[in-house]
Design a protein around this motif. Structure first.
Motif, PDB file in Angstrom:
ATOM      1  N   ARG A 102      85.753  73.311  22.850  1.00 50.34           N
ATOM      2  CA  ARG A 102      85.064  75.038  22.397  1.00 50.34           C
ATOM      3  C   ARG A 102      85.298  76.380  21.569  1.00 50.34           C
ATOM      4  O   ARG A 102      84.540  76.459  20.597  1.00 50.34           O
ATOM      5  N   VAL A 140      77.979  84.554  29.557  1.00 49.92           N
ATOM      6  CA  VAL A 140      78.965  82.994  29.902  1.00 49.92           C
ATOM      7  C   VAL A 140      80.768  82.918  29.801  1.00 49.92           C
ATOM      8  O   VAL A 140      81.140  82.791  28.283  1.00 49.92           O
ATOM      9  N   LYS A 142      83.211  79.328  29.394  1.00 50.35           N
ATOM     10  CA  LYS A 142      82.999  78.639  30.010  1.00 50.35           C
ATOM     11  C   LYS A 142      84.755  77.546  29.791  1.00 50.35           C
ATOM     12  O   LYS A 142      84.840  77.771  28.540  1.00 50.35           O
ATOM     13  N   GLN A 153      81.392  76.316  34.050  1.00 51.59           N
ATOM     14  CA  GLN A 153      81.240  77.203  33.579  1.00 51.59           C
ATOM     15  C   GLN A 153      80.918  78.252  34.109  1.00 51.59           C
ATOM     16  O   GLN A 153      80.135  78.079  35.094  1.00 51.59           O
ATOM     17  N   TRP A 155      78.413  82.424  35.053  1.00 47.63           N
ATOM     18  CA  TRP A 155      77.821  83.519  34.176  1.00 47.63           C
ATOM     19  C   TRP A 155      78.389  85.184  34.353  1.00 47.63           C
ATOM     20  O   TRP A 155      79.157  84.976  35.586  1.00 47.63           O
ATOM     21  N   GLU A 177      80.937  83.475  25.878  1.00 49.70           N
ATOM     22  CA  GLU A 177      79.705  83.692  24.899  1.00 49.70           C
ATOM     23  C   GLU A 177      78.643  84.303  24.804  1.00 49.70           C
ATOM     24  O   GLU A 177      78.171  84.540  26.576  1.00 49.70           O
ATOM     25  N   ALA A 178      78.769  85.221  24.110  1.00 53.35           N
ATOM     26  CA  ALA A 178      77.142  86.007  24.386  1.00 53.35           C
ATOM     27  C   ALA A 178      75.833  85.036  25.307  1.00 53.35           C
ATOM     28  O   ALA A 178      75.765  83.960  24.905  1.00 53.35           O
ATOM     29  N   GLY A 179      75.109  85.437  26.477  1.00 53.14           N
ATOM     30  CA  GLY A 179      73.887  85.011  26.246  1.00 53.14           C
ATOM     31  C   GLY A 179      72.794  85.405  25.392  1.00 53.14           C
ATOM     32  O   GLY A 179      72.748  86.095  25.182  1.00 53.14           O
ATOM     33  N   VAL A 180      71.760  83.900  24.927  1.00 49.03           N
ATOM     34  CA  VAL A 180      71.169  83.463  23.439  1.00 49.03           C
ATOM     35  C   VAL A 180      69.848  83.780  24.640  1.00 49.03           C
ATOM     36  O   VAL A 180      69.784  82.730  24.831  1.00 49.03           O
ATOM     37  N   PHE A 182      66.061  82.161  24.629  1.00 52.22           N
ATOM     38  CA  PHE A 182      65.989  81.273  24.097  1.00 52.22           C
ATOM     39  C   PHE A 182      64.573  81.002  24.470  1.00 52.22           C
ATOM     40  O   PHE A 182      64.099  80.798  25.577  1.00 52.22           O
ATOM     41  N   GLU A 185      64.667  75.129  24.156  1.00 52.89           N
ATOM     42  CA  GLU A 185      65.935  74.447  23.893  1.00 52.89           C
ATOM     43  C   GLU A 185      65.884  73.289  23.172  1.00 52.89           C
ATOM     44  O   GLU A 185      65.218  71.995  24.108  1.00 52.89           O
ATOM     45  N   HIS A 208      67.131  72.401  31.523  1.00 49.43           N
ATOM     46  CA  HIS A 208      67.988  71.712  32.231  1.00 49.43           C
ATOM     47  C   HIS A 208      67.365  72.727  33.279  1.00 49.43           C
ATOM     48  O   HIS A 208      66.813  73.575  33.537  1.00 49.43           O
ATOM     49  N   PHE A 253      69.934  76.239  20.574  1.00 49.85           N
ATOM     50  CA  PHE A 253      68.477  77.132  21.169  1.00 49.85           C
ATOM     51  C   PHE A 253      67.764  77.747  20.088  1.00 49.85           C
ATOM     52  O   PHE A 253      68.336  77.929  18.881  1.00 49.85           O
ATOM     53  N   ASN A 262      74.529  75.253  20.481  1.00 54.52           N
ATOM     54  CA  ASN A 262      75.280  75.814  21.635  1.00 54.52           C
ATOM     55  C   ASN A 262      76.087  74.517  22.171  1.00 54.52           C
ATOM     56  O   ASN A 262      77.513  74.932  21.739  1.00 54.52           O
ATOM     57  N   GLU A 263      76.649  72.942  21.102  1.00 51.84           N
ATOM     58  CA  GLU A 263      77.343  72.519  21.189  1.00 51.84           C
ATOM     59  C   GLU A 263      76.970  71.079  20.548  1.00 51.84           C
ATOM     60  O   GLU A 263      76.287  70.625  20.388  1.00 51.84           O
TER      61      GLU A 263
END
Ligand code: AMP
Length: 352
Positions: A102, A140, A142, A153, A155, A177-180, A182, A185, A208, A253, A262-263
């Motif tokens: 990541r 979060v 990860k 993961q 939070w 990673e900062a929460g986005v 959104f 998705e 999700h 997002f 995201n990935e």
């Protein structure tokens, strides 16, 4: 060009390997599955099988000699032994090496001009605390490697939760990673050929549940579709920088400031399963076409809308009702035990 009649090696024998094998067979290819497990769901539909460890360079070399081209259906694989496959491996090891870490992935996306959530690499509780002070909760954690479907993961909703989250992910090297915030998705799914030709599908909007994909809907909502040109530009830049051959999926997002990656997945993806009935050429067929150097298939929609839903764990018990429903395309993966969180099948409705 690798002509029909040739053998395609697939590393990994899960449902993606199964659906790739079905698409390959339709075009007259045989597949050879490489997987360490005794019983995998691609076995039912593949011509050949090697059961050996992913770590075994010797077994991978032998596998490479028995196939005309090779691909992989998941990314948690050691990269070193795969180098024995050389040019036969499509996509190549670079796509895999970036996507499976990541931190490397985020750095690479940023170098390609894509946006990611503000992030920090972390390898100790002190670093997690420093990262949260910097990024602010919610954030979060990860694990850098071996995470999928929300696994690995945790939070962090307030600074006090840092330790619990660090222990929760097993004190592994990770990214914070900062929460986005959104509104939705979505994913960009594309296929790329060695000579740079490429094709996009319509982007699905993805819902999700507990970190696992529940539903993909095409076309996506207006809030996503406004962001698709920018998202496609970023996804293509990533594919080109990787020299990627085959299908590549980039999850986004839709944020107020535009698309945030995201990935990436260097392969066919669950959010593309709707393409089997919802698009003229499915992601599985297109991946086979791209890695074998056949011409690109048309990616347009077969009808106006498609909705794909996963059957997760005990939801598989819905099959009698779904198989009886008019217009439902049911896919059961032939897996044994319906453990919670395990993807057992999916179904797609294609609507006018
Ligand atoms: P991932 O395994 O990274 O795809 O994460 C699974 C799901 O968790 C995503 O599809 C999002 O719904 C949610 N998620 C992951 N990272 C973030 C983030 N930085 N901000 C908000 N939601 C996230």
């Amino acid at each position: 060009m690798i002509p029909p009649g040739s053998t395609i090696g697939i590393i990994g024998g899960g449902q993606l390997g199964r659906m790739l094998s079905i698409a390959a067979a339709q075009l007259g290819y045989k597949t050879h599955i490489y997987d360490p497990h005794e019983d995998v769901c691609a076995d039912d539909v593949a011509a050949y099988r090697t059961r050996a460890a992913f770590e075994s360079a010797e077994a991978i070399t032998r596998f490479g000699e028995s196939v005309d081209v090779a691909t992989y259906e998941f990314e948690n694989l050691p990269v070193e032994p795969l180098k024995a496959l050389g040019e036969k491996l499509r996509p190549g090891v670079r796509s895999l090496a970036i996507a499976q870490d990541r931190a490397a992935e985020k750095q690479f996306i940023e170098e390609c001009g894509g946006r990611v959530a503000p992030w920090r690499p972390v390898a100790s509780l002190a670093e997690v605390r420093a990262a949260i002070a910097d990024l602010r909760a919610p954030a979060v954690l990860k694990t850098r490697r071996y995470g999928y479907d929300g696994k690995g993961q945790a939070w962090i909703r307030s600074a006090e939760e840092a330790e619990k989250a660090w222990l929760g992910i097993g004190e592994e090297p990770a990214v914070a990673e900062a929460g986005v915030p959104f509104s939705a998705e979505f994913s960009v799914i594309l296929a790329r050929w060695e000579d740079g030709r490429h094709a996009f599908w319509d982007s699905p909007q993805n819902a999700h549940d507990g970190g696992i994909l529940r539903r993909s809907t095409v076309p996506c909502s207006d809030s996503c579709s406004a962001q698709i040109p920018t998202a496609r530009e970023a996804a293509l830049a990533i594919a080109e920088a990787l020299g990627h051959v085959g299908v590549l999926t980039v999850e986004f997002f839709a944020s107020v400031d535009g698309p945030v990656v995201n990935e990436i997945a260097p392969r066919v993806h669950n959010s593309g399963h709707w393409t089997i009935e919802g698009a003229v050429t499915s992601q599985f067929e297109q991946h086979i076409r791209a890695i074998c150097g056949l011409p690109p298939g048309v990616t347009g929609l077969t009808r106006g809308h498609a909705v794909m839903e996963n059957l997760i764990g005990p939801e598989i018990e819905r099959w009698p009702e779904l198989v009886a429903e008019r217009g439902v395309h049911l896919h059961l993966y032939g897996k044994g035990e319906a453990r919670p969180g395990r993807k057992m099948g999916h179904f797609t409705r294609v609507i006018r």
